[in-house]
Scaffold this motif. Sequence first.
Motif, PDB file in Angstrom:
ATOM      1  N   GLY A  14     -41.354 -69.672 -11.432  1.00  0.00           N
ATOM      2  CA  GLY A  14     -40.993 -70.058 -12.790  1.00  0.00           C
ATOM      3  C   GLY A  14     -39.801 -70.996 -12.830  1.00  0.00           C
ATOM      4  N   GLU A  15     -38.825 -70.792 -11.963  1.00  0.00           N
ATOM      5  CA  GLU A  15     -37.645 -71.659 -11.938  1.00  0.00           C
ATOM      6  C   GLU A  15     -37.952 -73.003 -11.300  1.00  0.00           C
ATOM      7  OE1 GLU A  15     -34.007 -68.377 -11.789  1.00  0.00           O
ATOM      8  OE2 GLU A  15     -34.701 -69.307  -9.926  1.00  0.00           O
ATOM      9  N   ALA A  16     -38.780 -72.994 -10.257  1.00  0.00           N
ATOM     10  CA  ALA A  16     -39.089 -74.241  -9.552  1.00  0.00           C
ATOM     11  C   ALA A  16     -40.209 -75.025 -10.218  1.00  0.00           C
ATOM     12  CB  ALA A  16     -39.470 -73.936  -8.105  1.00  0.00           C
ATOM     13  N   ARG A  17     -40.986 -74.351 -11.094  1.00  0.00           N
ATOM     14  CA  ARG A  17     -42.167 -74.972 -11.721  1.00  0.00           C
ATOM     15  C   ARG A  17     -43.127 -75.510 -10.655  1.00  0.00           C
ATOM     16  NH1 ARG A  17     -39.442 -72.899 -15.235  1.00  0.00           N
ATOM     17  NH2 ARG A  17     -39.162 -73.643 -17.383  1.00  0.00           N
ATOM     18  N   ILE A  37     -49.141 -64.338  -8.030  1.00  0.00           N
ATOM     19  CA  ILE A  37     -49.041 -64.554  -9.472  1.00  0.00           C
ATOM     20  C   ILE A  37     -50.315 -64.075 -10.177  1.00  0.00           C
ATOM     21  CG2 ILE A  37     -48.826 -66.298 -11.283  1.00  0.00           C
ATOM     22  CD1 ILE A  37     -46.248 -65.791  -9.746  1.00  0.00           C
ATOM     23  N   VAL A  38     -51.465 -64.363  -9.579  1.00  0.00           N
ATOM     24  CA  VAL A  38     -52.740 -63.922 -10.175  1.00  0.00           C
ATOM     25  C   VAL A  38     -52.789 -62.397 -10.254  1.00  0.00           C
ATOM     26  CG1 VAL A  38     -55.236 -63.791  -9.785  1.00  0.00           C
ATOM     27  CG2 VAL A  38     -54.045 -65.972  -9.506  1.00  0.00           C
ATOM     28  N   ARG A  39     -52.382 -61.717  -9.177  1.00  0.00           N
ATOM     29  CA  ARG A  39     -52.378 -60.244  -9.202  1.00  0.00           C
ATOM     30  C   ARG A  39     -51.425 -59.718 -10.266  1.00  0.00           C
ATOM     31  NH1 ARG A  39     -52.537 -60.963  -3.478  1.00  0.00           N
ATOM     32  NH2 ARG A  39     -50.269 -60.653  -3.351  1.00  0.00           N
ATOM     33  N   GLY A  45     -52.108 -58.169 -17.701  1.00  0.00           N
ATOM     34  CA  GLY A  45     -53.103 -58.516 -18.708  1.00  0.00           C
ATOM     35  C   GLY A  45     -52.676 -59.686 -19.571  1.00  0.00           C
ATOM     36  N   VAL A  46     -51.916 -60.614 -18.995  1.00  0.00           N
ATOM     37  CA  VAL A  46     -51.439 -61.768 -19.751  1.00  0.00           C
ATOM     38  C   VAL A  46     -51.310 -62.953 -18.796  1.00  0.00           C
ATOM     39  CG1 VAL A  46     -48.980 -61.260 -19.351  1.00  0.00           C
ATOM     40  CG2 VAL A  46     -49.651 -62.575 -21.365  1.00  0.00           C
ATOM     41  N   ARG A  47     -51.516 -64.148 -19.339  1.00  0.00           N
ATOM     42  CA  ARG A  47     -51.389 -65.362 -18.526  1.00  0.00           C
ATOM     43  C   ARG A  47     -49.931 -65.823 -18.544  1.00  0.00           C
ATOM     44  NH1 ARG A  47     -55.342 -68.384 -16.531  1.00  0.00           N
ATOM     45  NH2 ARG A  47     -54.991 -70.575 -15.963  1.00  0.00           N
ATOM     46  N   LEU A  48     -49.348 -66.015 -17.374  1.00  0.00           N
ATOM     47  CA  LEU A  48     -47.933 -66.391 -17.263  1.00  0.00           C
ATOM     48  C   LEU A  48     -47.726 -67.887 -17.087  1.00  0.00           C
ATOM     49  CD1 LEU A  48     -46.818 -63.516 -14.869  1.00  0.00           C
ATOM     50  CD2 LEU A  48     -46.431 -63.650 -17.344  1.00  0.00           C
ATOM     51  N   PHE A  49     -48.716 -68.596 -16.517  1.00  0.00           N
ATOM     52  CA  PHE A  49     -48.595 -70.032 -16.260  1.00  0.00           C
ATOM     53  C   PHE A  49     -49.808 -70.780 -16.791  1.00  0.00           C
ATOM     54  CE2 PHE A  49     -45.915 -68.340 -12.821  1.00  0.00           C
ATOM     55  CZ  PHE A  49     -44.787 -69.150 -12.942  1.00  0.00           C
ATOM     56  N   HIS A  50     -49.550 -71.974 -17.321  1.00  0.00           N
ATOM     57  CA  HIS A  50     -50.596 -72.966 -17.498  1.00  0.00           C
ATOM     58  C   HIS A  50     -50.721 -73.722 -16.187  1.00  0.00           C
ATOM     59  CE1 HIS A  50     -50.797 -72.251 -21.777  1.00  0.00           C
ATOM     60  NE2 HIS A  50     -49.514 -72.576 -21.943  1.00  0.00           N
ATOM     61  N   ARG A  51     -51.927 -73.929 -15.699  1.00  0.00           N
ATOM     62  CA  ARG A  51     -52.126 -74.597 -14.420  1.00  0.00           C
ATOM     63  C   ARG A  51     -52.969 -75.843 -14.601  1.00  0.00           C
ATOM     64  NH1 ARG A  51     -52.327 -69.121 -13.978  1.00  0.00           N
ATOM     65  NH2 ARG A  51     -51.471 -68.067 -12.119  1.00  0.00           N
ATOM     66  N   SER A  52     -52.576 -76.918 -13.890  1.00  0.00           N
ATOM     67  CA  SER A  52     -53.413 -78.109 -13.774  1.00  0.00           C
ATOM     68  C   SER A  52     -53.504 -78.437 -12.291  1.00  0.00           C
ATOM     69  CB  SER A  52     -52.802 -79.278 -14.546  1.00  0.00           C
ATOM     70  OG  SER A  52     -51.626 -79.744 -13.909  1.00  0.00           O
ATOM     71  N   SER A  57     -46.831 -74.857 -15.647  1.00  0.00           N
ATOM     72  CA  SER A  57     -45.795 -74.670 -16.666  1.00  0.00           C
ATOM     73  C   SER A  57     -45.936 -73.270 -17.238  1.00  0.00           C
ATOM     74  CB  SER A  57     -45.919 -75.715 -17.781  1.00  0.00           C
ATOM     75  OG  SER A  57     -47.176 -75.612 -18.425  1.00  0.00           O
ATOM     76  N   LEU A  58     -44.837 -72.722 -17.701  1.00  0.00           N
ATOM     77  CA  LEU A  58     -44.834 -71.367 -18.229  1.00  0.00           C
ATOM     78  C   LEU A  58     -45.510 -71.308 -19.587  1.00  0.00           C
ATOM     79  CD1 LEU A  58     -41.183 -70.442 -17.269  1.00  0.00           C
ATOM     80  CD2 LEU A  58     -43.199 -69.219 -16.456  1.00  0.00           C
ATOM     81  N   THR A  59     -46.260 -70.262 -19.804  1.00  0.00           N
ATOM     82  CA  THR A  59     -46.766 -69.968 -21.143  1.00  0.00           C
ATOM     83  C   THR A  59     -45.616 -69.363 -21.960  1.00  0.00           C
ATOM     84  OG1 THR A  59     -47.414 -67.726 -20.538  1.00  0.00           O
ATOM     85  CG2 THR A  59     -49.054 -69.477 -20.201  1.00  0.00           C
ATOM     86  N   PRO A  60     -45.762 -69.252 -23.277  1.00  0.00           N
ATOM     87  CA  PRO A  60     -44.712 -68.575 -24.062  1.00  0.00           C
ATOM     88  C   PRO A  60     -44.430 -67.171 -23.551  1.00  0.00           C
ATOM     89  CG  PRO A  60     -46.192 -69.757 -25.523  1.00  0.00           C
ATOM     90  CD  PRO A  60     -46.799 -69.850 -24.150  1.00  0.00           C
ATOM     91  N   GLU A  61     -45.490 -66.451 -23.172  1.00  0.00           N
ATOM     92  CA  GLU A  61     -45.299 -65.114 -22.631  1.00  0.00           C
ATOM     93  C   GLU A  61     -44.574 -65.171 -21.277  1.00  0.00           C
ATOM     94  OE1 GLU A  61     -48.732 -65.228 -25.365  1.00  0.00           O
ATOM     95  OE2 GLU A  61     -48.166 -66.392 -23.590  1.00  0.00           O
ATOM     96  N   GLY A  62     -44.902 -66.202 -20.483  1.00  0.00           N
ATOM     97  CA  GLY A  62     -44.252 -66.370 -19.193  1.00  0.00           C
ATOM     98  C   GLY A  62     -42.769 -66.674 -19.328  1.00  0.00           C
TER      99      GLY A  62
END
Length: 295
Positions: A14-17, A37-39, A45-52, A57-62
């Motif tokens: 999260g800090e290094a993105r 991170i997936v585990r 039960g929530v998504r922590l990162f948006h991935r491309s 990048s962090l989601t709001p929950e992340g």
Amino acid sequence: MENLGALNVFVRAGEARSFTAAGRQLGISASAVSKAIVRLEERLGVRLFHRSTRTISLTPEGTLFLERCRRILCEVESAEAELLQTQSAPRGKLRISLPSVGTLFMPRLATFKRLYPDIELDFDYSDRLVDVIEEGFDAVIRTGEPSDSRLVSRRLGSCRRVIVGAPSYFSQAGIPHEPADLAHHACLLYRFPSTGKLDTWPVTRAADMPAIELPISMVTNTLDPQVCFAEQGLGIACLPEIAVFQQLQDGKLVTVLDEYNHESMVFHVLWPSSRHLSPKIRAFVDFIAEHLFPL
């Protein structure tokens, strides 16, 4: 403890993105970071990162979870530090970033290692402006005035910057007697890795005198080539006095324009303000503050 390990992986990512950068800090592969991170996401039960394909990048929950995890890990680190303080000697890995001129500090740092043999030293020499927190450094030694509000600083000392050349060079090209004379000399210049800008030489000039455009003979982003070329009589350079102290003592280099040059470099040690000052960091900071200058 397994859960804490997963939180640590998440915080680093999260800090290094970047999963790759987080893995580099932790000594594991980017794939292992991604799987951890997936585990964690599956367990929460929530998504922590948006991935491309190229970035994360962090989601709001992340973002919310990152702040809470930082506090949790900080408390764990503080608890560990308190336990370490009960031991007779500081120990553990100490990751330090120093500028390239910091190679001259090696005799002092060798003395530190003899005093604290249980501290594992990990030195990174670079003139780029490292991100202390995101790159996982315990402390850094830097020149100039501190500007990162996330860091605590302590002044170590200062040294002059001097304009130097070999006697053989000056016998052929002549000695500059005033700043304007530099326009007729082969100048060995330094480029700042963090900005790409060329260093400005610290010579005072009259208010009505135009800026001096230094002729470029060579450009480098580290000090050793400047010292080498100057010793070989290939031009003049502006360097920290500590970088050429021995050459000046031996007469291999001489200074010029001293009466126009009154600038000093100030050195600080910095460490993350949010980090508990563990025994190993406290020992390092106290030692170099007392012993680093004068060299």
